[in-house]
Design a protein around this motif. Structure first.
Motif, PDB file in Angstrom:
ATOM      1  N   UNK A  17      32.117  38.002  52.129  1.00  0.00           N
ATOM      2  CA  UNK A  17      30.901  37.212  51.940  1.00  0.00           C
ATOM      3  C   UNK A  17      29.672  38.020  52.324  1.00  0.00           C
ATOM      4  N   UNK A  18      29.730  38.714  53.446  1.00  0.00           N
ATOM      5  CA  UNK A  18      28.594  39.521  53.902  1.00  0.00           C
ATOM      6  C   UNK A  18      28.271  40.626  52.901  1.00  0.00           C
ATOM      7  N   UNK A  21      26.437  39.047  50.076  1.00  0.00           N
ATOM      8  CA  UNK A  21      25.263  38.241  50.396  1.00  0.00           C
ATOM      9  C   UNK A  21      25.437  36.781  50.022  1.00  0.00           C
ATOM     10  N   UNK A  22      26.635  36.257  50.220  1.00  0.00           N
ATOM     11  CA  UNK A  22      26.960  34.891  49.832  1.00  0.00           C
ATOM     12  C   UNK A  22      27.317  34.088  51.077  1.00  0.00           C
ATOM     13  N   UNK A  23      26.958  32.815  51.089  1.00  0.00           N
ATOM     14  CA  UNK A  23      27.321  31.943  52.208  1.00  0.00           C
ATOM     15  C   UNK A  23      28.649  31.254  51.924  1.00  0.00           C
ATOM     16  N   UNK A  24      29.237  30.741  52.986  1.00  0.00           N
ATOM     17  CA  UNK A  24      30.477  29.983  52.853  1.00  0.00           C
ATOM     18  C   UNK A  24      30.241  28.734  52.004  1.00  0.00           C
ATOM     19  N   UNK A  25      29.094  28.085  52.205  1.00  0.00           N
ATOM     20  CA  UNK A  25      28.768  26.878  51.433  1.00  0.00           C
ATOM     21  C   UNK A  25      28.616  27.205  49.942  1.00  0.00           C
ATOM     22  N   UNK A  57      38.739  32.039  44.463  1.00  0.00           N
ATOM     23  CA  UNK A  57      37.999  32.837  45.443  1.00  0.00           C
ATOM     24  C   UNK A  57      37.866  34.272  44.947  1.00  0.00           C
ATOM     25  N   UNK A  58      38.954  34.838  44.471  1.00  0.00           N
ATOM     26  CA  UNK A  58      38.911  36.208  43.954  1.00  0.00           C
ATOM     27  C   UNK A  58      37.986  36.323  42.746  1.00  0.00           C
ATOM     28  N   UNK A  59      38.007  35.331  41.882  1.00  0.00           N
ATOM     29  CA  UNK A  59      37.111  35.333  40.715  1.00  0.00           C
ATOM     30  C   UNK A  59      35.657  35.353  41.169  1.00  0.00           C
ATOM     31  N   UNK A  60      35.307  34.483  42.101  1.00  0.00           N
ATOM     32  CA  UNK A  60      33.919  34.362  42.535  1.00  0.00           C
ATOM     33  C   UNK A  60      33.447  35.536  43.385  1.00  0.00           C
ATOM     34  N   UNK A  61      34.360  36.141  44.133  1.00  0.00           N
ATOM     35  CA  UNK A  61      33.980  37.286  44.964  1.00  0.00           C
ATOM     36  C   UNK A  61      34.189  38.620  44.252  1.00  0.00           C
TER      37      UNK A  61
END
Length: 77
Positions: A17-18, A21-25, A57-61
């Motif tokens: 996430x860091x 630059x993405x938040x958990x929300x 999760x893998x798709x989005x990250x």
């Protein structure tokens, strides 16, 4: 069934996430799971993860499952 014991799977969600630059929300909204469920995963308290959630999760990250999950010493952080 084997007796329940501490698992040695570590989740590297904070780092990913860091790096992005993405938040958990934000990730929760994109993946379609609650922030609480992602927090359980992030804090190494999850006992399981659905392949559909792992895939999302893998798709989005933009990562592979091996980038998100690792295997190691249960006492190491």
């Amino acid at each position: 069934m084997p007796p329940e014991e501490d698992h040695r799977i570590k989740v590297h969600l904070d780092r990913l996430l860091a790096e992005r630059g993405m938040t958990l929300a934000e990730l929760a909204g994109r993946v379609g799971v609650t922030v609480v469920n992602l927090s359980v995963l992030k804090n190494d308290r999850a006992k399981a993860i659905r392949f559909s959630t792992l895939s999302a999760i893998c798709r989005e990250l933009g990562c592979q499952p091996g980038d998100l999950l690792g295997y190691g010493d249960p006492d190491a952080r």
